[in-house]
Design a protein around this motif. Sequence first.
Motif, PDB file in Angstrom:
ATOM      1  N   ASP A  97      21.550  23.473  36.198  1.00  0.00           N
ATOM      2  CA  ASP A  97      21.581  24.709  35.412  1.00  0.00           C
ATOM      3  C   ASP A  97      22.957  25.009  34.814  1.00  0.00           C
ATOM      4  O   ASP A  97      23.055  25.568  33.737  1.00  0.00           O
ATOM      5  CB  ASP A  97      21.129  25.932  36.216  1.00  0.00           C
ATOM      6  CG  ASP A  97      19.649  25.891  36.551  1.00  0.00           C
ATOM      7  OD1 ASP A  97      18.915  25.215  35.815  1.00  0.00           O
ATOM      8  OD2 ASP A  97      19.241  26.527  37.539  1.00  0.00           O
ATOM      9  N   ARG A  98      24.004  24.706  35.557  1.00  0.00           N
ATOM     10  CA  ARG A  98      25.348  25.029  35.093  1.00  0.00           C
ATOM     11  C   ARG A  98      26.290  23.863  35.388  1.00  0.00           C
ATOM     12  O   ARG A  98      26.032  23.056  36.261  1.00  0.00           O
ATOM     13  CB  ARG A  98      25.901  26.264  35.819  1.00  0.00           C
ATOM     14  CG  ARG A  98      25.121  27.545  35.588  1.00  0.00           C
ATOM     15  CD  ARG A  98      25.267  28.073  34.179  1.00  0.00           C
ATOM     16  NE  ARG A  98      24.508  29.305  33.999  1.00  0.00           N
ATOM     17  CZ  ARG A  98      23.229  29.360  33.659  1.00  0.00           C
ATOM     18  NH1 ARG A  98      22.540  28.234  33.467  1.00  0.00           N
ATOM     19  NH2 ARG A  98      22.621  30.523  33.515  1.00  0.00           N
ATOM     20  N   GLN A  99      27.401  23.816  34.661  1.00  0.00           N
ATOM     21  CA  GLN A  99      28.503  22.903  34.987  1.00  0.00           C
ATOM     22  C   GLN A  99      29.619  23.782  35.511  1.00  0.00           C
ATOM     23  O   GLN A  99      30.294  24.468  34.724  1.00  0.00           O
ATOM     24  CB  GLN A  99      28.924  22.128  33.737  1.00  0.00           C
ATOM     25  CG  GLN A  99      27.877  21.118  33.331  1.00  0.00           C
ATOM     26  CD  GLN A  99      27.872  20.744  31.859  1.00  0.00           C
ATOM     27  OE1 GLN A  99      27.020  19.981  31.460  1.00  0.00           O
ATOM     28  NE2 GLN A  99      28.784  21.285  31.062  1.00  0.00           N
ATOM     29  N   VAL A 133      17.816  30.840  27.869  1.00  0.00           N
ATOM     30  CA  VAL A 133      17.651  32.290  28.017  1.00  0.00           C
ATOM     31  C   VAL A 133      16.878  32.609  29.302  1.00  0.00           C
ATOM     32  O   VAL A 133      15.901  31.945  29.649  1.00  0.00           O
ATOM     33  CB  VAL A 133      16.967  32.893  26.768  1.00  0.00           C
ATOM     34  CG1 VAL A 133      15.598  32.287  26.503  1.00  0.00           C
ATOM     35  CG2 VAL A 133      16.880  34.408  26.880  1.00  0.00           C
ATOM     36  N   HIS A 134      17.351  33.612  30.006  1.00  0.00           N
ATOM     37  CA  HIS A 134      16.742  34.009  31.276  1.00  0.00           C
ATOM     38  C   HIS A 134      17.148  35.445  31.596  1.00  0.00           C
ATOM     39  O   HIS A 134      17.994  36.033  30.913  1.00  0.00           O
ATOM     40  CB  HIS A 134      17.153  33.057  32.397  1.00  0.00           C
ATOM     41  CG  HIS A 134      18.633  33.076  32.663  1.00  0.00           C
ATOM     42  ND1 HIS A 134      19.553  32.466  31.838  1.00  0.00           N
ATOM     43  CD2 HIS A 134      19.353  33.657  33.646  1.00  0.00           C
ATOM     44  CE1 HIS A 134      20.759  32.661  32.309  1.00  0.00           C
ATOM     45  NE2 HIS A 134      20.684  33.397  33.409  1.00  0.00           N
ATOM     46  N   LEU A 135      16.554  35.943  32.638  1.00  0.00           N
ATOM     47  CA  LEU A 135      16.797  37.332  33.086  1.00  0.00           C
ATOM     48  C   LEU A 135      16.742  37.317  34.609  1.00  0.00           C
ATOM     49  O   LEU A 135      15.942  36.591  35.199  1.00  0.00           O
ATOM     50  CB  LEU A 135      15.700  38.209  32.490  1.00  0.00           C
ATOM     51  CG  LEU A 135      15.457  39.640  32.924  1.00  0.00           C
ATOM     52  CD1 LEU A 135      14.772  40.400  31.774  1.00  0.00           C
ATOM     53  CD2 LEU A 135      14.551  39.718  34.151  1.00  0.00           C
ATOM     54  N   HIS A 136      17.615  38.077  35.253  1.00  0.00           N
ATOM     55  CA  HIS A 136      17.577  38.081  36.724  1.00  0.00           C
ATOM     56  C   HIS A 136      18.020  39.415  37.301  1.00  0.00           C
ATOM     57  O   HIS A 136      18.569  40.272  36.588  1.00  0.00           O
ATOM     58  CB  HIS A 136      18.375  36.922  37.320  1.00  0.00           C
ATOM     59  CG  HIS A 136      19.723  36.708  36.723  1.00  0.00           C
ATOM     60  ND1 HIS A 136      20.736  37.613  36.809  1.00  0.00           N
ATOM     61  CD2 HIS A 136      20.220  35.667  36.006  1.00  0.00           C
ATOM     62  CE1 HIS A 136      21.802  37.125  36.209  1.00  0.00           C
ATOM     63  NE2 HIS A 136      21.515  35.963  35.698  1.00  0.00           N
ATOM     64  N   SER A 137      17.791  39.523  38.614  1.00  0.00           N
ATOM     65  CA  SER A 137      18.119  40.785  39.270  1.00  0.00           C
ATOM     66  C   SER A 137      19.606  40.952  39.573  1.00  0.00           C
ATOM     67  O   SER A 137      20.099  42.078  39.541  1.00  0.00           O
ATOM     68  CB  SER A 137      17.295  40.964  40.556  1.00  0.00           C
ATOM     69  OG  SER A 137      17.512  39.890  41.438  1.00  0.00           O
ATOM     70  N   TRP A 174      17.933  40.003  29.115  1.00  0.00           N
ATOM     71  CA  TRP A 174      17.744  38.606  28.711  1.00  0.00           C
ATOM     72  C   TRP A 174      19.063  38.082  28.171  1.00  0.00           C
ATOM     73  O   TRP A 174      19.692  38.727  27.318  1.00  0.00           O
ATOM     74  CB  TRP A 174      16.670  38.499  27.633  1.00  0.00           C
ATOM     75  CG  TRP A 174      15.294  38.760  28.156  1.00  0.00           C
ATOM     76  CD1 TRP A 174      14.559  39.894  28.004  1.00  0.00           C
ATOM     77  CD2 TRP A 174      14.489  37.855  28.930  1.00  0.00           C
ATOM     78  NE1 TRP A 174      13.343  39.751  28.642  1.00  0.00           N
ATOM     79  CE2 TRP A 174      13.266  38.513  29.220  1.00  0.00           C
ATOM     80  CE3 TRP A 174      14.680  36.556  29.407  1.00  0.00           C
ATOM     81  CZ2 TRP A 174      12.254  37.923  29.958  1.00  0.00           C
ATOM     82  CZ3 TRP A 174      13.663  35.961  30.149  1.00  0.00           C
ATOM     83  CH2 TRP A 174      12.467  36.633  30.415  1.00  0.00           C
ATOM     84  N   HIS A 175      19.488  36.930  28.663  1.00  0.00           N
ATOM     85  CA  HIS A 175      20.759  36.385  28.184  1.00  0.00           C
ATOM     86  C   HIS A 175      20.751  34.867  28.193  1.00  0.00           C
ATOM     87  O   HIS A 175      20.025  34.241  28.970  1.00  0.00           O
ATOM     88  CB  HIS A 175      21.933  36.922  29.004  1.00  0.00           C
ATOM     89  CG  HIS A 175      21.842  36.654  30.481  1.00  0.00           C
ATOM     90  ND1 HIS A 175      21.058  37.408  31.323  1.00  0.00           N
ATOM     91  CD2 HIS A 175      22.434  35.717  31.255  1.00  0.00           C
ATOM     92  CE1 HIS A 175      21.188  36.957  32.558  1.00  0.00           C
ATOM     93  NE2 HIS A 175      21.999  35.923  32.556  1.00  0.00           N
ATOM     94  N   ASP A 176      21.527  34.305  27.292  1.00  0.00           N
ATOM     95  CA  ASP A 176      21.752  32.868  27.258  1.00  0.00           C
ATOM     96  C   ASP A 176      23.199  32.627  26.872  1.00  0.00           C
ATOM     97  O   ASP A 176      23.850  33.500  26.290  1.00  0.00           O
ATOM     98  CB  ASP A 176      20.789  32.167  26.285  1.00  0.00           C
ATOM     99  CG  ASP A 176      20.735  32.851  24.923  1.00  0.00           C
ATOM    100  OD1 ASP A 176      19.813  33.662  24.709  1.00  0.00           O
ATOM    101  OD2 ASP A 176      21.627  32.594  24.095  1.00  0.00           O
ATOM    102  N   HIS A 177      23.685  31.451  27.263  1.00  0.00           N
ATOM    103  CA  HIS A 177      25.085  31.103  27.004  1.00  0.00           C
ATOM    104  C   HIS A 177      25.143  29.778  26.255  1.00  0.00           C
ATOM    105  O   HIS A 177      24.233  28.960  26.380  1.00  0.00           O
ATOM    106  CB  HIS A 177      25.870  30.896  28.302  1.00  0.00           C
ATOM    107  CG  HIS A 177      25.634  31.905  29.355  1.00  0.00           C
ATOM    108  ND1 HIS A 177      26.178  33.160  29.317  1.00  0.00           N
ATOM    109  CD2 HIS A 177      24.911  31.845  30.498  1.00  0.00           C
ATOM    110  CE1 HIS A 177      25.804  33.824  30.405  1.00  0.00           C
ATOM    111  NE2 HIS A 177      25.030  33.056  31.132  1.00  0.00           N
ATOM    112  N   GLY A 178      26.224  29.563  25.568  1.00  0.00           N
ATOM    113  CA  GLY A 178      26.389  28.265  24.942  1.00  0.00           C
ATOM    114  C   GLY A 178      27.749  28.107  24.307  1.00  0.00           C
ATOM    115  O   GLY A 178      28.576  29.029  24.321  1.00  0.00           O
TER     116      GLY A 178
HETATM  117 FE   LIG Z   1      22.289  34.563  34.208  1.00  0.00          FE
END
Ligand SMILES: [Fe+2]
Length: 397
Positions: A97-99, A133-137, A174-178
């Motif tokens: 999911d991440r580096q 893109v995803h959303l979390h608590s 909702w957020h995404d990174h890049g």
């Molecule tokens: Fe996140």
Amino acid sequence: MAAQPLNSTARAAMEAMNAEAAGLNIWLRTQANAPAQRGWFHDTGLEAGGRVAQGRVGANQMKAAPHRWRWAEIGPYLDRIAEIARTADVSPIEFADRQQFLLVNPGLGGRLQVASTIRCAVSIYNPGDVAPVHLHSPNASRTILSDNGGYTTIEGERCIAARGDLILTPNGTWHDHGNDGATPVVWADILDFPLLEFLDCSWIDEDFPGERDGNSRAQKPAHEDGYSARLYGKGGMLPGFVSHSRGIGQKTSPVFHYRGSEIREALDALRDEAGDPCEGITLDFVNPATGAPVFPTLGYAAQLLRPGEATRWKRETANAFYIVLDGEGTTEIAGRSFDWQRNDIVVVPNFLWRRHINRGPGDAVLYLCSDRPLFKKIGQYRAQGRDDAGEVVQLVA
Ligand SMILES: [Fe+2]
């Protein structure tokens, strides 16, 4: 009257019964809670650390230790991760999911957390990388360490990152990174993840219902850049035509993006004020609609220590986690001294005395993340300071 200690015969008899009783999932108490319960009003030694109780009372008890992560030591691992990602058949972002690397507090037995409530990771995004893109608590933030490049899109607002920016992804957004630039970008992610894990309330959703950006895994921006700033960038004035709630989270700030250049400008404008004797010049990031901290659990602040400035001692029931944006100095914590410079990271676990000293020729700027808002909400926030004579004063009794 002080409690009488159990004599050894009684303790041995109790322990023998415990051997039988273990199968019933009970434990007959043979130890006091202290020092699992620490002193506050009477335990004021500057070197008082986070003692850990022994035996059953202390079983699995862990206390965060004060610690400093030196950028010179940890930073190069990002380059190595990025190199692996560039040359691998499958990039780590695909399977992990991440580096990134996560910071591990040496007092917490390998748990992925820096304090009782706070997790921090440091991430690198190569050109072209996208975190879908995803959303979390959990509430999350990123503090941008690279000079330029990279973005986070939150609830349709695309925030282009630059060094010193604080970009918030409140719970339920909702957020995404890049990174659509030409060079890798680096930032520190800070989350209240351990708290949500403890509450068994950590969840994530990746089924974004909105329009996607082309065929990518990112959301399509719905607002012009700088939307937060246009809505809320004038202090004391609120737009009346929008909801101040964005996403499905509750009690979080509608402002997602604080620019490093503006933070620095705001601190600088206050440099001739007296400031706080324990903190120097500070600015809290708040929900503009309510004045509350940006998250219900974590609060963020920027802190300016002027050349030669040395703060007074302070301790709190809340944790303090610092990223050094600029300058060089020392934070003394419970009798230990931690030098720091640009990009170093320091944690001051709760209850421990601390003070900061700017030892460099210029300004020092620290960004603080603290779980003070949580402690205040549960009625457990206290703070003490020391006056010039070294006497303890109650700042928040
Ligand atoms: Fe996140």
